[in-house]
Design an enzyme around this catalytic site. Structure first.
Site, PDB file in Angstrom:
ATOM      1  N   ASN A 162       0.825  -1.200   0.000  1.00  0.00           N
ATOM      2  CA  ASN A 162       0.000   0.000   0.000  1.00  0.00           C
ATOM      3  C   ASN A 162       0.866   1.259   0.000  1.00  0.00           C
ATOM      4  OD1 ASN A 162      -2.103  -1.778   0.156  1.00  0.00           O
ATOM      5  ND2 ASN A 162      -2.398  -1.552   2.365  1.00  0.00           N
ATOM      6  N   VAL A 163       0.316   2.317  -0.569  1.00  0.00           N
ATOM      7  CA  VAL A 163       1.068   3.577  -0.687  1.00  0.00           C
ATOM      8  C   VAL A 163       0.421   4.680   0.138  1.00  0.00           C
ATOM      9  CG1 VAL A 163       2.070   3.033  -2.942  1.00  0.00           C
ATOM     10  CG2 VAL A 163      -0.190   4.122  -2.848  1.00  0.00           C
ATOM     11  N   HIS A 211       5.936  -0.302  -2.645  1.00  0.00           N
ATOM     12  CA  HIS A 211       5.532   0.513  -3.795  1.00  0.00           C
ATOM     13  C   HIS A 211       5.597   2.008  -3.518  1.00  0.00           C
ATOM     14  CE1 HIS A 211       3.116  -3.240  -5.271  1.00  0.00           C
ATOM     15  NE2 HIS A 211       4.417  -3.375  -5.404  1.00  0.00           N
ATOM     16  N   CYS A 234       9.835  20.829 -10.589  1.00  0.00           N
ATOM     17  CA  CYS A 234      10.695  20.875  -9.407  1.00  0.00           C
ATOM     18  C   CYS A 234      11.175  22.311  -9.148  1.00  0.00           C
ATOM     19  CB  CYS A 234      11.888  19.947  -9.613  1.00  0.00           C
ATOM     20  SG  CYS A 234      13.102  19.998  -8.282  1.00  0.00           S
ATOM     21  N   CYS A 245      15.252  22.338  -9.546  1.00  0.00           N
ATOM     22  CA  CYS A 245      15.976  22.229 -10.820  1.00  0.00           C
ATOM     23  C   CYS A 245      15.073  22.346 -12.042  1.00  0.00           C
ATOM     24  CB  CYS A 245      16.735  20.895 -10.869  1.00  0.00           C
ATOM     25  SG  CYS A 245      15.674  19.469 -11.217  1.00  0.00           S
ATOM     26  N   SER A 281      -4.430  -9.092   0.551  1.00  0.00           N
ATOM     27  CA  SER A 281      -3.849  -9.050  -0.793  1.00  0.00           C
ATOM     28  C   SER A 281      -4.259 -10.301  -1.554  1.00  0.00           C
ATOM     29  CB  SER A 281      -2.315  -8.979  -0.722  1.00  0.00           C
ATOM     30  OG  SER A 281      -1.774  -9.068  -2.031  1.00  0.00           O
ATOM     31  N   SER A 282      -4.665 -10.112  -2.793  1.00  0.00           N
ATOM     32  CA  SER A 282      -4.998 -11.266  -3.623  1.00  0.00           C
ATOM     33  C   SER A 282      -3.740 -11.822  -4.286  1.00  0.00           C
ATOM     34  CB  SER A 282      -6.028 -10.872  -4.685  1.00  0.00           C
ATOM     35  OG  SER A 282      -5.529  -9.780  -5.429  1.00  0.00           O
TER      36      SER A 282
HETATM   37 ZN   LIG Z   1      14.718  18.587  -9.332  1.00  0.00          ZN
END
Ligand SMILES: [Zn+2]
EC number: 2.3.1.286
Length: 282
Positions: free
Chosen positions: A105-106, A122, A181, A184, A222-223
């Protein structure tokens, strides 16, 4: 709980009491927190194709649409709270029964419930990474920049997927302004592993080390559809380590599991945490 589940939970409780448990968790653990499991029995099949790393980095239109959906999806994921299952896992870790937690999971909800040392296979949607300089930004900071860059963006998400990807009409998506970003000017991406992308090797080796030293590998919600998670079950089986699965519905780990409890995590896990809260018996 029916009688068969009661007996299975008692057996799993005995395994947990021996200690040395490593947990592998998936989307089914977070459904009670309002994050749908698009693969599980309770989740509707997702309508959009998941973003691939190749499409994200090479196709500006796909990237713009992704960021618009992800920005809205974050409102759900970012506001989600851990549920009884997450709290039970943290409690099992706290009483010494759990040696490691690996999650697919995230959403960061294991840590929000108090778990520590979680291997996030992940990644985590709460972090944004610059693909050019590697700079990391908190999601809240980026969300504020996106709100500022898109004052008129008020499209409503019709559905949120487990990876924080909301579904919207293309006309809304194409009006969205992406930001770069601040360090940069490079391309920003949520610090999560996309389909077609490999899990960073250090996370994989840390996970294999945990599994190799485990007495029991416990799969939660989880499957085991994707190999990034299933490979740990295969490794455990190969090394003679017990595998237990608590998941609603069929999983691809079935042939390797000594126990499969097909019951709600929100009922099974608090019960396990309660019976395991005493001193660990060896
Ligand atoms: Zn950057």
């Amino acid at each position: 709980m029916d009688l068969q589940v009661v007996e299975q939970v008692a057996e799993l409780g005995a395994w947990i009491a021996e200690g040395g448990v490593v947990i592998l968790s998936g989307a089914g653990l977070s459904t009670d927190s309002g994050i749908p499991d698009y693969r599980g029995p309770s989740g509707s099949a997702r309508r959009s194709t998941p973003m691939t790393y190749q499409a994200f980095t090479r196709d500006p239109i796909a990237r713009r649409r992704y960021w618009a959906r992800s920005h809205l999806g974050w409102r759900t994921i970012g506001e989600a709270f851990p549920n009884d299952g997450h709290r039970a896992v943290a409690a099992l870790q706290g009483c010494g029964a759990v040696d490691g937690i690996i999650t697919q999971n995230v959403d960061g909800l294991h840590q929000a419930a108090g778990a520590t040392g979680v291997v996030e296979l992940h990644g985590n949607l709460a972090r944004i990474v610059c693909l050019d300089c590697g700079d990391l930004t908190a999601r809240e900071v980026l969300a504020a920049r996106l709100d500022e860059a898109n004052p008129a963006f008020d499209a409503a998400a019709v559905a949120i997927n487990a990876d924080g990807d909301a579904e919207l009409d293309d006309t809304d998506l194409d009006r969205f302004t992406v930001v770069d970003c601040l360090n940069c000017g490079g391309m920003l991406k949520p610090d999560v592993v996309y389909f077609g992308e490999t899990v960073p090797p250090d996370r994989v080796s840390r996970s294999f080390a945990l599994v190799g030293n485990a007495r029991t590998l416990l799969v939660l919600g989880s499957s085991l559809t994707v190999m990034s998670g299933r490979r740990f079950v295969l490794r455990a089986a190969k090394e003679g380590i017990r595998v237990a699965i608590v998941n609603r519905g069929v999983t691809r780990g079935e042939p390797y599991a000594g126990l499969h409890i097909d019951a709600p995590l929100g009922i099974v896990l608090p019960h396990l945490a309660e019976v395991s809260s005493g001193p660990v018996r060896i």
